[in-house]
Design a protein around this motif. Structure first.
Motif, PDB file in Angstrom:
ATOM      1  N   LYS A 105      26.773  17.975  19.636  1.00  0.00           N
ATOM      2  CA  LYS A 105      28.182  18.325  19.419  1.00  0.00           C
ATOM      3  C   LYS A 105      29.074  17.701  20.492  1.00  0.00           C
ATOM      4  N   ALA A 106      28.607  17.725  21.739  1.00  0.00           N
ATOM      5  CA  ALA A 106      29.389  17.144  22.830  1.00  0.00           C
ATOM      6  C   ALA A 106      29.520  15.635  22.656  1.00  0.00           C
ATOM      7  N   ASP A 107      28.426  14.978  22.286  1.00  0.00           N
ATOM      8  CA  ASP A 107      28.466  13.532  22.045  1.00  0.00           C
ATOM      9  C   ASP A 107      29.414  13.206  20.889  1.00  0.00           C
ATOM     10  N   LYS A 127      17.011  22.399  19.620  1.00  0.00           N
ATOM     11  CA  LYS A 127      17.573  22.750  20.926  1.00  0.00           C
ATOM     12  C   LYS A 127      18.626  21.756  21.397  1.00  0.00           C
ATOM     13  N   ASN A 128      18.710  20.582  20.715  1.00  0.00           N
ATOM     14  CA  ASN A 128      19.649  19.545  21.130  1.00  0.00           C
ATOM     15  C   ASN A 128      20.999  19.632  20.422  1.00  0.00           C
ATOM     16  N   GLY A 129      21.209  20.677  19.630  1.00  0.00           N
ATOM     17  CA  GLY A 129      22.442  20.803  18.869  1.00  0.00           C
ATOM     18  C   GLY A 129      23.694  20.796  19.734  1.00  0.00           C
ATOM     19  N   LYS A 130      23.637  21.458  20.877  1.00  0.00           N
ATOM     20  CA  LYS A 130      24.798  21.537  21.773  1.00  0.00           C
ATOM     21  C   LYS A 130      25.153  20.165  22.330  1.00  0.00           C
ATOM     22  N   LYS A 131      24.132  19.413  22.745  1.00  0.00           N
ATOM     23  CA  LYS A 131      24.383  18.082  23.286  1.00  0.00           C
ATOM     24  C   LYS A 131      24.920  17.154  22.202  1.00  0.00           C
ATOM     25  N   PHE A 170      21.280  20.270  14.358  1.00  0.00           N
ATOM     26  CA  PHE A 170      21.795  21.565  14.776  1.00  0.00           C
ATOM     27  C   PHE A 170      20.723  22.654  14.747  1.00  0.00           C
TER      28      PHE A 170
END
Length: 392
Positions: A360-362, A354-358, A351
């Motif tokens: 969360k979606a996964d 920069k990959n935190g959003k992806k 988190f």
């Protein structure tokens, strides 16, 4: 035309066997057997090995003990063709041409992938139950690997009736499961509480985005340039054939000190086919590192010895099939080659990047699949076993 040849080769064993009085044997590569030893044992000309260039001679040294391969024999028991996987993507193809002479080339492995969800109750142990249902020890070890850093789940202390759920893809080759399954999420339910781990960029994280793996590699050479990167399969545009490089090459002068990339125990010290003088170190979590083309070993280095990260183990050389001084550095996870570059750095919390959003979606997607599997009591069917010899 070349593409058509490759595609036809992928089904050659079964198609050829279907038209002739032949049989296909499914065998496992024996421990300690070199490719040269294999050729000699099966009365296949050793020139198949010696006619390979240095990179390809090095590549055939990557065959792991236990790797499943196929042999097609005629009615007299003579070998017509052999397919030996080097990785999940590339294989050695040995065959007799129209002049009854053995030939060798490298071809991509043809397979299909199947999305699957495993949902079973624990009856004996995690590894036994996963293997009994799927026939895949790789899948069982992936579950252990997913939870090894989770301090809330002790995979060695499970109770009958606990639940295991895994989301993964399985390669299918010639109607059989092939290679190591790719696991995306693993869940363990005990006493009504569900613990879930999620894979992101080849590492498992818990729901807080934390990654607790303590295994961390350092570069085996203090300063060296990468002369050849890792690749599982690449079509060479000039040579018009497939190549692979299951490690990273570092260019360095002869005699440059080589140090252990991590804490572990020395598994092998000696000469290894195209790799020349080699050291292999076993690490926690099913990892192994390989150091090849060495000029010599550090004083006192021997098999079975415990080793610390950064400890001097050898010196850069050009032994074996090598065109010049360099270090071939390989990394394996449960005997499967992986890119060392991805293991040289660890993100503590997904988190924070920069990959935190992806992530969360996964995580939301996998949570829904797991919930549906538990609520509807659905699972991949139990794997059926096959005979080791198929006759046509």
């Amino acid at each position: 035309m070349f593409r058509a040849f490759i595609l036809s080769t992928l089904l050659l064993l079964n198609l050829y066997a279907a038209k002739t009085n032949t049989s296909v044997q499914y065998l496992n590569w024996e421990n300690g057997v070199s490719f040269l030893g294999f050729l000699e044992k099966n009365k296949i000309p050793l020139s198949l090995f010696y006619n390979l260039n240095s990179e390809d001679q090095e590549l055939v040294a990557e065959i792991n003990a236990g790797m499943s391969y196929q042999v097609l024999q005629d009615k007299e028991g003579k070998i017509r063709q052999i397919l030996i996987p080097i990785s999940d993507e590339l294989q050695i193809h040995i065959y007799k041409d129209n002049d009854e002479k053995y030939k060798l080339n490298f071809t991509p492995i043809s397979y299909q992938t199947r999305d699957a969800v495993l949902n079973i109750e624990v009856k004996r142990s995690i590894t036994e139950d996963i293997f009994e249902h799927t026939g895949s020890m790789g899948l069982a070890m992936s579950f252990i690997d997913a939870f090894k850093s989770n301090d809330q789940v002790n995979v060695k202390k499970v109770q009958k009736g606990d639940r295991i759920v895994m989301i993964y893809t399985q390669k299918i080759r010639m109607g059989r499961n092939f290679g190591t399954p790719e696991v995306y999420s693993a869940a363990y339910e005990s006493r009504g509480k569900l613990h879930t781990m999620y894979k992101f960029e080849n590492k498992f994280y818990d729901k807080t985005g934390k990654h607790h793996d303590k295994f961390l590699l350092v570069r085996p050479l203090s300063s060296a340039r990468v002369t050849s990167p890792f690749t599982l399969k690449r079509f060479h545009p000039i040579l018009r054939r497939y190549r692979a490089h299951l490690g990273v090459d570092y260019g360095a002068p002869k005699g440059t000190p080589v140090r252990s990339a991590g804490d572990g125990r020395i598994k092998f010290v000696g000469y290894k086919n195209g790799f020349g003088k080699t050291v292999i170190i076993s690490h926690a979590g099913g990892y192994e590192t390989l150091y090849a083309h060495l000029n010599g070993y550090a004083k006192g280095i021997k098999s079975g010895q415990s080793i610390k990260q950064g400890k001097l183990i050898a010196y850069v050389g050009s032994s074996g099939m090598s065109t010049g001084p360099h270090l071939h550095f390989g990394l394996y996870k449960n005997k499967k080659p992986i890119n060392p570059a991805g293991a040289l750095k660890i993100v503590k919390s997904i988190f924070q990047g920069k990959n935190g959003k992806k992530f969360k979606a996964d995580m939301a997607k996998y949570n829904k699949i797991i919930k549906d599997a538990i609520d509807n009591n659905t699972s991949v069917p139990k794997q059926e076993s096959f005979e080791n010899i198929v006759k046509f």
